[in-house]
Design a protein around this motif. Structure first.
Motif, PDB file in Angstrom:
ATOM      1  N   UNK A   8    -142.372  36.359   6.383  1.00 33.63           N
ATOM      2  CA  UNK A   8    -142.052  37.484   7.264  1.00 33.63           C
ATOM      3  C   UNK A   8    -142.486  37.215   8.707  1.00 33.63           C
ATOM      4  N   UNK A   9    -143.508  36.399   8.926  1.00 30.28           N
ATOM      5  CA  UNK A   9    -143.901  36.051  10.299  1.00 30.28           C
ATOM      6  C   UNK A   9    -142.791  35.283  10.995  1.00 30.28           C
ATOM      7  N   UNK A  10    -142.129  34.413  10.268  1.00 28.48           N
ATOM      8  CA  UNK A  10    -140.991  33.661  10.826  1.00 28.48           C
ATOM      9  C   UNK A  10    -139.854  34.608  11.182  1.00 28.48           C
ATOM     10  N   UNK A  11    -139.620  35.597  10.347  1.00 26.68           N
ATOM     11  CA  UNK A  11    -138.576  36.581  10.634  1.00 26.68           C
ATOM     12  C   UNK A  11    -138.894  37.316  11.928  1.00 26.68           C
ATOM     13  N   UNK A  12    -140.153  37.717  12.106  1.00 30.43           N
ATOM     14  CA  UNK A  12    -140.542  38.414  13.331  1.00 30.43           C
ATOM     15  C   UNK A  12    -140.339  37.512  14.554  1.00 30.43           C
ATOM     16  N   UNK A  13    -140.647  36.236  14.424  1.00 28.90           N
ATOM     17  CA  UNK A  13    -140.411  35.289  15.525  1.00 28.90           C
ATOM     18  C   UNK A  13    -138.925  35.159  15.833  1.00 28.90           C
ATOM     19  N   UNK A  14    -138.105  35.125  14.785  1.00 29.37           N
ATOM     20  CA  UNK A  14    -136.659  35.048  14.987  1.00 29.37           C
ATOM     21  C   UNK A  14    -136.137  36.280  15.716  1.00 29.37           C
ATOM     22  N   UNK A  15    -136.693  37.444  15.405  1.00 27.13           N
ATOM     23  CA  UNK A  15    -136.278  38.664  16.100  1.00 27.13           C
ATOM     24  C   UNK A  15    -136.593  38.555  17.585  1.00 27.13           C
ATOM     25  N   UNK A  16    -137.772  38.046  17.923  1.00 25.49           N
ATOM     26  CA  UNK A  16    -138.146  37.869  19.331  1.00 25.49           C
ATOM     27  C   UNK A  16    -137.228  36.877  20.034  1.00 25.49           C
ATOM     28  N   UNK A  17    -136.808  35.836  19.311  1.00 24.39           N
ATOM     29  CA  UNK A  17    -135.945  34.811  19.908  1.00 24.39           C
ATOM     30  C   UNK A  17    -134.508  35.278  20.103  1.00 24.39           C
ATOM     31  N   UNK A  18    -134.054  36.183  19.252  1.00 22.61           N
ATOM     32  CA  UNK A  18    -132.631  36.535  19.275  1.00 22.61           C
ATOM     33  C   UNK A  18    -132.319  37.918  19.851  1.00 22.61           C
ATOM     34  N   UNK A  19    -133.335  38.768  20.008  1.00 20.08           N
ATOM     35  CA  UNK A  19    -133.114  40.119  20.522  1.00 20.08           C
ATOM     36  C   UNK A  19    -134.063  40.379  21.695  1.00 20.08           C
ATOM     37  N   UNK A  59    -131.765  47.686  13.905  1.00 25.67           N
ATOM     38  CA  UNK A  59    -133.064  47.038  13.858  1.00 25.67           C
ATOM     39  C   UNK A  59    -134.095  47.931  13.171  1.00 25.67           C
ATOM     40  N   UNK A  60    -134.050  49.231  13.419  1.00 21.15           N
ATOM     41  CA  UNK A  60    -134.980  50.146  12.770  1.00 21.15           C
ATOM     42  C   UNK A  60    -134.866  50.102  11.251  1.00 21.15           C
ATOM     43  N   UNK A  61    -133.638  50.031  10.738  1.00 18.14           N
ATOM     44  CA  UNK A  61    -133.426  49.935   9.294  1.00 18.14           C
ATOM     45  C   UNK A  61    -133.894  48.580   8.761  1.00 18.14           C
ATOM     46  N   UNK A  89    -137.096  52.982  20.986  1.00 21.34           N
ATOM     47  CA  UNK A  89    -136.315  52.434  22.101  1.00 21.34           C
ATOM     48  C   UNK A  89    -135.434  51.265  21.681  1.00 21.34           C
ATOM     49  N   UNK A  90    -135.841  50.525  20.657  1.00 24.16           N
ATOM     50  CA  UNK A  90    -135.065  49.355  20.235  1.00 24.16           C
ATOM     51  C   UNK A  90    -134.473  49.516  18.837  1.00 24.16           C
ATOM     52  N   UNK A  91    -134.702  50.649  18.196  1.00 24.40           N
ATOM     53  CA  UNK A  91    -134.282  50.857  16.812  1.00 24.40           C
ATOM     54  C   UNK A  91    -132.774  50.768  16.613  1.00 24.40           C
ATOM     55  N   UNK A  92    -131.982  51.063  17.651  1.00 29.34           N
ATOM     56  CA  UNK A  92    -130.526  51.049  17.495  1.00 29.34           C
ATOM     57  C   UNK A  92    -129.882  49.709  17.830  1.00 29.34           C
ATOM     58  N   UNK A  93    -130.674  48.705  18.188  1.00 28.89           N
ATOM     59  CA  UNK A  93    -130.118  47.362  18.383  1.00 28.89           C
ATOM     60  C   UNK A  93    -129.552  46.889  17.048  1.00 28.89           C
TER      61      UNK A  93
END
Length: 172
Positions: free
Chosen positions: A141-152, A106-108, A126-130
């Motif tokens: 990119x806002x949609x991508x951030x929302x997808x991250x919240x929904x899936x991780x 996730x960090x990358x 704390x979450x960079x290694x997910x």
């Protein structure tokens, strides 16, 4: 190229003018080709990915060139041109408007996404290694951030529209 990434398509020039690309670490001479060049502001090296044709790569101060063929990529650093390997399609997906992640940290991923938006986008250690896998369109990119919240198990913390941090989701 000082930093960033560029996709280059060369052709035959009737005037026979040479095409050259120079980064902090690399000197590149296309040999009738399409290729991408990526380097970051920190000067951590240059990534060359050749889509078609060939590119002659060398480092400043050393005229010895290594030829990188179509379908291959090479890392060029202060120590020289490192052995080329098959191109990773995820490295050039941006040309078609996507970030492709296959078991990517996730960090990358957040560092990649930050290149395509204004402001500061960070990832909490704390979450960079997910790990995540998927294909994400860069046009929202806002949609991508929302997808991250929904899936991780993450939360998007916004101090302002231009200062965002991906953090661990707090237990309810």
């Amino acid at each position: 190229l000082r930093y960033g990434e560029v996709d280059i398509l060369t052709g035959n020039d009737p005037a026979q003018r040479p095409m050259r690309v120079q980064t902090h670490d690399a000197l590149l001479r296309p040999l009738g080709t399409r290729f991408t060049v990526r380097c970051d502001q920190a000067g951590a090296g240059t990534l060359l990915s050749v889509s078609s044709g060939r590119v002659a790569a060398s480092v400043p101060g050393n005229p010895a060139e290594q030829i990188v063929e179509a379908g291959y990529q090479a890392y060029i650093g202060a120590d020289g041109v490192f052995r080329s390997q098959p191109t990773n399609p995820a490295n050039v997906a941006w040309i078609d408007g996507f970030i492709v992640a296959e078991r990517m940290r996730l960090g990358d991923f957040v560092a990649q996404l930050a290149r395509y938006r204004s402001g500061v986008l960070r990832c909490d250690p704390q979450v960079a290694d997910l790990l995540l896998t998927g294909s994400y369109p860069l046009d929202d990119s806002e949609r991508i951030l929302s997808l991250l919240e929904d899936s991780l198990p993450v939360s998007i913390q916004r101090r302002t529209r231009y200062w965002i941090t991906v953090t661990a989701r707090r237990a309810a």
